[in-house]
Design a protein around this motif. Structure first.
Motif, PDB file in Angstrom:
ATOM      1  N   LEU A 173     -19.574  32.019  10.521  1.00 11.29           N
ATOM      2  CA  LEU A 173     -20.530  31.200  11.273  1.00 11.29           C
ATOM      3  C   LEU A 173     -21.288  30.274  10.330  1.00 11.29           C
ATOM      4  O   LEU A 173     -21.467  29.085  10.621  1.00 11.29           O
ATOM      5  N   GLY A 176     -18.848  27.606   9.213  1.00  9.54           N
ATOM      6  CA  GLY A 176     -18.525  26.692  10.312  1.00  9.54           C
ATOM      7  C   GLY A 176     -19.664  25.738  10.627  1.00  9.54           C
ATOM      8  O   GLY A 176     -19.442  24.558  10.916  1.00  9.54           O
ATOM      9  N   PRO A 190      -9.545  32.933  12.007  1.00  9.26           N
ATOM     10  CA  PRO A 190     -11.001  32.793  11.935  1.00  9.26           C
ATOM     11  C   PRO A 190     -11.626  33.195  13.272  1.00  9.26           C
ATOM     12  O   PRO A 190     -11.152  32.768  14.330  1.00  9.26           O
ATOM     13  N   PHE A 193     -16.588  30.714  16.140  1.00  6.44           N
ATOM     14  CA  PHE A 193     -16.263  29.579  17.016  1.00  6.44           C
ATOM     15  C   PHE A 193     -14.899  29.737  17.684  1.00  6.44           C
ATOM     16  O   PHE A 193     -14.339  28.780  18.192  1.00  6.44           O
ATOM     17  N   ASN A 194     -14.357  30.938  17.672  1.00  6.64           N
ATOM     18  CA  ASN A 194     -13.017  31.146  18.212  1.00  6.64           C
ATOM     19  C   ASN A 194     -12.996  32.393  19.089  1.00  6.64           C
ATOM     20  O   ASN A 194     -13.980  33.147  19.170  1.00  6.64           O
ATOM     21  N   VAL A 195     -11.876  32.616  19.730  1.00  4.11           N
ATOM     22  CA  VAL A 195     -11.608  33.764  20.585  1.00  4.11           C
ATOM     23  C   VAL A 195     -10.204  34.222  20.199  1.00  4.11           C
ATOM     24  O   VAL A 195      -9.303  33.385  20.096  1.00  4.11           O
ATOM     25  N   ILE A 236     -14.278  38.351  20.382  1.00  3.23           N
ATOM     26  CA  ILE A 236     -15.099  37.144  20.484  1.00  3.23           C
ATOM     27  C   ILE A 236     -16.134  37.156  19.354  1.00  3.23           C
ATOM     28  O   ILE A 236     -16.407  38.204  18.763  1.00  3.23           O
ATOM     29  N   PRO A 237     -16.738  35.990  19.076  1.00  2.00           N
ATOM     30  CA  PRO A 237     -17.641  35.916  17.922  1.00  2.00           C
ATOM     31  C   PRO A 237     -19.049  36.421  18.225  1.00  2.00           C
ATOM     32  O   PRO A 237     -20.020  35.676  18.160  1.00  2.00           O
TER      33      PRO A 237
END
Lengths: 335, 335
Positions: A173, A176, A190, A193-195, A236-237
Motif C-alpha cells: 500500500l 502503491g 501484488p 489495490f488488487n483482488v 482482498i487488500p
C-alpha cells in the motif's frame, strides 16, 4: 484433566496466530499455571513480552512438549503431521493447521457446534478460518430451518497469510500510494489495490483447496456429509478480519425476522443488522472482537421464502484461529 | 446520423467517467468533429487538457447542448431527469445515470447484447457498472446454455463513487498506514482497510438499490423479465475495476470446457483462465483494459453439470461506464 494450573505449550508463539493465542488465554482467564513457548532454533533463546510476563522461547522438542497438559500448534501442516501425534501421546494437542482436519479419528471442532467432542480427544483440529466464521452463523440456521444449499463468496484479509502477509500488504500500500511497484512474495500477485481469487493451491475440479476446505470442513463439523456447499475464496487488500457473502436455500420456509430471532440468541454471533442506521457486518467493527458479526439478512430473490442472503464478518485471527482454539481447550476441561 | 465530423457534447467532463469518455472516444477514433465540454458555473471557463487538445469548459445550457449531435451525460440522476429529455429533442443523449434505465421507452444497452436498439433511439441509458461487466460474460452463456439462476457477489472499487471516492480511499490508506483516523465523507464508513456491504440506498426488501439494479437491469438487457438474479454488492478498498464472483444454474448441461469455448469467442470478453499458471481475472490486469476478464470457470458443487462458477473483473470506468457509452454511440451510427 484438572481445570487448574495447567501447563500450556504454544508452538509457533511468535506468529500472528500464536501471539493472539496467548492474548486470548489471558483475556479469558484460561487456567494457565505454566506457559512454555516453543520455536525453532532461529527463535529459541529470544525473549518476548506477553500478557503472562516476559518469556524466553524454548527450543522445540517432542519430549519437552509432551510434558505439557495442552499444546497449541500454530505452525505449518507439515510440522503438525510430523510431530502432533507424538506430542499427543503426552498432552492434548490442538492443531491450527489443516493436517488432521479431515482425519476420521480427529475431531474438527467449533465449540458452539460440537464442543462436546473435546472432552475425550487427545488430538483436535481447529478449522479453517473462513469455515469457522461461517459455521457459527450457519449452524443455528441449519438447526432451525435446515440448510439445503450454501453458496459462499469470501473477502479474506492479508492476515490469513500470517504476519508476513500483513507486512506485505502494508508495504504494498505504501509503495502503491507513491506509484512504486507493489511487492508480491507472500501472495501470488501484488495484493495492494488488487483482488486475488486464489488462496491455497488449485485442485483438479477447478476449486482451490481453500474453497474445498469450506465444503469439506463445514460438512464434517455439521455432521452433514452430503450438504451442498460451494465457495469462491478471494483475497482482498484488508489487514485482518474475513467477510463472507452467503446465500442459502433452506428446507423449511424462513423469514428474515425468524432468522434474526434465531441468530440473536446464537452463541458466538453478534447480530448487526440495522441498515437504516448503516449498521451491518464490517471488518472495521468485527476486528479484535470475539463474536462473528452477522447481518444484511434478507429473503432471497432466488430461493424465495426458502432462502436467505446474509453477510458475516469475523476476526480471522480470533474466531478464525486463536479464539476457536482456546475455546476448544476450554471445552476440553469443562465439567 | 452521419458518421463523420459529429458534434459531441460531454456533460460532467471533469469527473472520473467524463475524463475516460473523452479518452475512449480519442482512442477508438470516434468521429468527433467538434467537442464541447459542459459543466456547471463552478467549472465553466476553466481550461482542461484533453487528447483532443486544450478545451475551455462551457457553461451548460439546454439550448447549447441541443445543438450537438450526441451528448454524453456523466452526471447525477437528478440532473439527467431534468435535462436529458429536453436535450434529446435535438441530440442523441447517452445517459450514464440510473434515471431512465428502467423506463420502458428508453433502451438500456450493452452493445455486445442489444446494440441494434441504438439506431433509432433519441435517449439511451448506459447500464450500472456492475451489471454491464457481468452482462458481457453472462450473455454468451445465456445464449448457449440458458441461465436459470444467477447469484452474484461483488468486489467493487472506490471508482464507483467517482474521483472523490478514489481520493478518499488514497487519503484513508495513507492515514491508516500512519495509524491516523481514516476519513469517511464519500462512503458511509471508512473504506481503507475495511469492507462495506452497502452501495446506494437500502430498499424495503433488504437489498440495496445497487443490488437491485443488477437484477432489474440484467433482466431488461437480456429481455428476460423473470430471470432470477440476486446480488450482494460490496465496496472494497481497491481503486478501480470491479470484480464479481458469479454462480449460475443453467437450463442445459454445461461443462467448463464448453463454457470456455463459448467465452473465448465472445465479444467484449477476455478469457483469463489458466490457474496452473496463476492466471485469472484481477483488477491488476483488467484495469485500463476494454475487455472484461473472465476465468475461474468450474463445474458447480451446488448445481452439478447444470451449473458453473466464474469470476470476472472489468474496469468500472471503462466497460462499466465510459467505454460502454462510447460503444453505444458507435452502434448508433453503425451501418
Amino acid at each position: 484433566m484438572s481445570a487448574e494450573n495447567l501447563h500450556v505449550g504454544v508452538i509457533g508463539a511468535t506468529g500472528a496466530v500464536g501471539v493472539e493465542l496467548i492474548n486470548v488465554m489471558f483475556d479469558r482467564n484460561f487456567p494457565v499455571g505454566e506457559l512454555t513457548l516453543f520455536a525453532s532454533e532461529r527463535s529459541a533463546g529470544k525473549t518476548v513480552e506477553t500478557k503472562f510476563g516476559t518469556k524466553t522461547i524454548a527450543l522445540f522438542s517432542v519430549e519437552e512438549a509432551k510434558q505439557c497438559d495442552i499444546v497449541f500448534l500454530a505452525v505449518s501442516g507439515d510440522f503438525a503431521k510430523e510431530y502432533a501425534p507424538q506430542i499427543a501421546e503426552g498432552a492434548l494437542v490442538i492443531d491450527n493447521s489443516s493436517a488432521f482436519r479431515l482425519n476420521d479419528d480427529v475431531p474438527l471442532i467449533v465449540p458452539e457446534i460440537n464442543g462436546d467432542l473435546a472432552k475425550t480427544a487427545k488430538l483436535i483440529a481447529n478449522p479453517n478460518c473462513t469455515t469457522a466464521i461461517a459455521a457459527v452463523a450457519l449452524w443455528p440456521l441449519h438447526q432451525a430451518f435446515g440448510l439445503k444449499k450454501v453458496i459462499v463468496s469470501t473477502y479474506q484479509a492479508a492476515s490469513g497469510a500470517g504476519q508476513p502477509g500483513m507486512n506485505e500488504l502494508r508495504e504494498g500500500l505504501a509503495a502503491g500510494l507513491e506509484g512504486k511497484p507493489v511487492p508480491a512474495e507472500v501472495f501470488a500477485h501484488p495484493l495492494a489495490f488488487n483482488v486475488i481469487p486464489h488462496i491455497d493451491s488449485f485442485q483438479d475440479n477447478g476449486y482451490t483447496r481453500e474453497e474445498m476446505k469450506v465444503t469439506w470442513e463445514t460438512r464434517k463439523i455439521f455432521g452433514a456429509p452430503d450438504l451442498p456447499v460451494s465457495c469462491t475464496a478471494v483475497r482482498i487488500p484488508t489487514e485482518r478480519t474475513h467477510s463472507e457473502a452467503i446465500v442459502v436455500e433452506t428446507e423449511k420456509a424462513v423469514t428474515p425476522a425468524a432468522a434474526r430471532e434465531v441468530l440473536a440468541k446464537a452463541k458466538g454471533v453478534k447480530l448487526v443488522d440495522d441498515p437504516a442506521n448503516n449498521l451491518y457486518p464490517m471488518p472495521l467493527t468485527a476486528t479484535e472482537q470475539y463474536d462473528v458479526e452477522v447481518g444484511r439478512i434478507r429473503s432471497n430473490l432466488i430461493f424465495g421464502d426458502h432462502g436467505l442472503e446474509l453477510f458475516v464478518a469475523g476476526d480471522q485471527l480470533l474466531k478464525g484461529a486463536a479464539l476457536n482454539a482456546v475455546q476448544i481447550a476450554e471445552a476440553s476441561i469443562a465439567d
